[in-house]
Design a protein around this motif. Structure first.
Motif, PDB file in Angstrom:
ATOM      1  N   GLN A  11      36.578   6.879   3.982  1.00 38.49           N
ATOM      2  CA  GLN A  11      37.712   5.731   3.968  1.00 38.49           C
ATOM      3  C   GLN A  11      39.075   6.823   3.999  1.00 38.49           C
ATOM      4  N   ARG A  12      40.213   6.281   4.594  1.00 36.81           N
ATOM      5  CA  ARG A  12      41.446   7.183   4.542  1.00 36.81           C
ATOM      6  C   ARG A  12      42.503   5.987   3.895  1.00 36.81           C
ATOM      7  N   LEU A  13      43.188   6.418   3.223  1.00 39.08           N
ATOM      8  CA  LEU A  13      44.261   5.805   2.630  1.00 39.08           C
ATOM      9  C   LEU A  13      45.522   6.381   2.648  1.00 39.08           C
ATOM     10  N   ARG A  14      46.839   5.732   3.006  1.00 41.94           N
ATOM     11  CA  ARG A  14      48.106   6.387   2.995  1.00 41.94           C
ATOM     12  C   ARG A  14      48.832   5.976   1.722  1.00 41.94           C
ATOM     13  N   PHE A  23      42.038  13.574 -10.186  1.00 43.03           N
ATOM     14  CA  PHE A  23      40.756  13.964 -10.904  1.00 43.03           C
ATOM     15  C   PHE A  23      40.945  13.043 -12.067  1.00 43.03           C
ATOM     16  N   ARG A  24      42.044  12.909 -12.734  1.00 42.92           N
ATOM     17  CA  ARG A  24      42.023  12.480 -14.026  1.00 42.92           C
ATOM     18  C   ARG A  24      41.690  10.814 -13.570  1.00 42.92           C
ATOM     19  N   ALA A  25      42.177  10.451 -12.398  1.00 40.85           N
ATOM     20  CA  ALA A  25      41.807   8.846 -12.219  1.00 40.85           C
ATOM     21  C   ALA A  25      40.678   8.675 -11.786  1.00 40.85           C
ATOM     22  N   ARG A  26      39.684   9.543 -11.518  1.00 39.00           N
ATOM     23  CA  ARG A  26      38.369   9.771 -11.115  1.00 39.00           C
ATOM     24  C   ARG A  26      38.299   9.004  -9.524  1.00 39.00           C
ATOM     25  N   VAL A  27      39.167   9.267  -9.058  1.00 36.31           N
ATOM     26  CA  VAL A  27      39.338   8.714  -7.442  1.00 36.31           C
ATOM     27  C   VAL A  27      37.940   9.530  -6.755  1.00 36.31           C
ATOM     28  N   PRO A  28      37.259   8.808  -6.084  1.00 39.48           N
ATOM     29  CA  PRO A  28      36.013   9.684  -5.433  1.00 39.48           C
ATOM     30  C   PRO A  28      36.584  10.293  -4.174  1.00 39.48           C
ATOM     31  N   MET A  29      37.237  11.567  -4.378  1.00 42.53           N
ATOM     32  CA  MET A  29      37.525  12.030  -3.156  1.00 42.53           C
ATOM     33  C   MET A  29      36.554  12.742  -2.339  1.00 42.53           C
ATOM     34  N   TYR A  36      35.648  15.968   0.153  1.00 42.55           N
ATOM     35  CA  TYR A  36      36.178  17.403   0.205  1.00 42.55           C
ATOM     36  C   TYR A  36      35.793  17.989   1.394  1.00 42.55           C
ATOM     37  N   SER A  37      36.713  19.046   1.565  1.00 45.99           N
ATOM     38  CA  SER A  37      36.476  19.865   2.696  1.00 45.99           C
ATOM     39  C   SER A  37      35.348  20.925   2.933  1.00 45.99           C
ATOM     40  N   SER A  38      34.800  21.286   3.980  1.00 50.45           N
ATOM     41  CA  SER A  38      33.575  22.240   3.908  1.00 50.45           C
ATOM     42  C   SER A  38      34.280  23.576   3.956  1.00 50.45           C
ATOM     43  N   GLU A  47      33.962   7.144  -0.985  1.00 53.64           N
ATOM     44  CA  GLU A  47      33.609   5.912  -1.282  1.00 53.64           C
ATOM     45  C   GLU A  47      34.720   4.991  -0.830  1.00 53.64           C
ATOM     46  N   VAL A  48      34.178   3.619  -0.131  1.00 54.46           N
ATOM     47  CA  VAL A  48      35.291   2.806   0.038  1.00 54.46           C
ATOM     48  C   VAL A  48      35.715   1.985  -1.178  1.00 54.46           C
ATOM     49  N   LEU A  49      37.126   1.915  -1.259  1.00 58.09           N
ATOM     50  CA  LEU A  49      37.767   1.223  -2.548  1.00 58.09           C
ATOM     51  C   LEU A  49      38.811   0.346  -2.186  1.00 58.09           C
ATOM     52  N   ASP A  50      39.315  -0.481  -2.957  1.00 51.51           N
ATOM     53  CA  ASP A  50      40.326  -1.324  -2.841  1.00 51.51           C
ATOM     54  C   ASP A  50      41.491  -0.481  -2.980  1.00 51.51           C
TER      55      ASP A  50
END
Length: 237
Positions: free
Chosen positions: A13-16, A42-48, A50-52, A83-86
């Motif tokens: 998922q991509r969010l702007r 990181f603090r918000a625990r957003v499941p980012m 990552y680049s390779s 992950e897909v989030l609201d």
């Protein structure tokens, strides 16, 4: 033989994100903001996602950052998630994790395509400590010119360029203690900043803007034929 780095999965998922730089935090550099934002996700625990590579980084793409020292209500970035989030939940989590003055204004699903390609113009409000009549006269002189050459120190040294060509519209109105200049700038190469336009006003009219003016970006996005600026979060390819 050195082991190859693990390949990371692509974002699902991509969010702007639209955010603001307000108050004293307008002096935050782009590098400082990017560090603050990475700490916030990181603090918000957003499941980012990552680049390779040997040094994976969270997938964050910045676009059209305002110059250091400028306030802004229209800064943009895009994040890739694992992950897909609201989007509303991500908005709330980031708003809680970022310091006051770096404020998340909106989060929306990315429709695809390049965010940078949508950011073709900006609208700025420039608050100057100058009599409104003198400011309006300087604006009229500037608009009457076909080109206005200014100089600015860049990473490659002192550069000379035309700041008039990038100006889509320019107007002045009274405000308490001075004047407010309403400016729409087309993005391009070389990049013309609002302070370049102030330099151009000084060059054509001798206008002295006094102490450091407050420069605030109020909109950034696709430039319409009528000179207005669209919302990049609502634009689809």
């Amino acid at each position: 033989m050195r082991a190859q780095p693990e390949q990371q999965a692509p974002p699902v998922q991509r969010l702007r994100v639209r955010y603001a730089k307000r108050g004293r935090l307008r002096f935050t550099s782009h590098r400082d903001f990017s560090r603050a934002f990475e700490r916030a996700v990181f603090r918000a625990r957003v499941p980012m996602a990552y680049s390779s590579g040997f040094n994976p980084h969270p997938r964050i793409s910045y676009a059209g950052a305002a110059p250091t020292g400028s306030a802004s209500e229209a800064e943009y970035l895009e994040i890739g998630l694992a992950e897909v989030l609201d989007p509303a939940a991500v908005h709330a989590a980031l708003e809680e994790a970022l310091p006051d003055g770096l404020d998340v204004l909106a989060v929306a699903e990315s429709p695809g395509g390049s965010l940078s390609d949508l950011l073709t113009a900006s609208r700025w409000l420039l608050d100057v400590d100058v009599e409104p009549e003198a400011t309006a006269a300087a604006v009229a002189l500037f608009l009457a010119e076909e080109s206005v050459t200014v100089e600015r120190m860049t990473k490659k040294g002192l550069r000379e360029f035309d700041c008039r060509a990038a100006v889509v519209s320019l107007a002045a109105e009274p405000r308490p203690g001075g004047a407010r200049i309403d400016l729409v700038l087309r993005h391009g190469v070389p990049s013309v900043r609002p302070d370049d336009v102030l330099t151009g006003l000084r060059a054509v009219s001798g206008l002295d803007t006094g102490r450091a003016p407050l420069l605030t970006r109020v909109a950034q996005g696709p430039l319409a034929d009528d000179g207005t600026i669209g919302d990049p979060l609502a634009t689809s390819d």
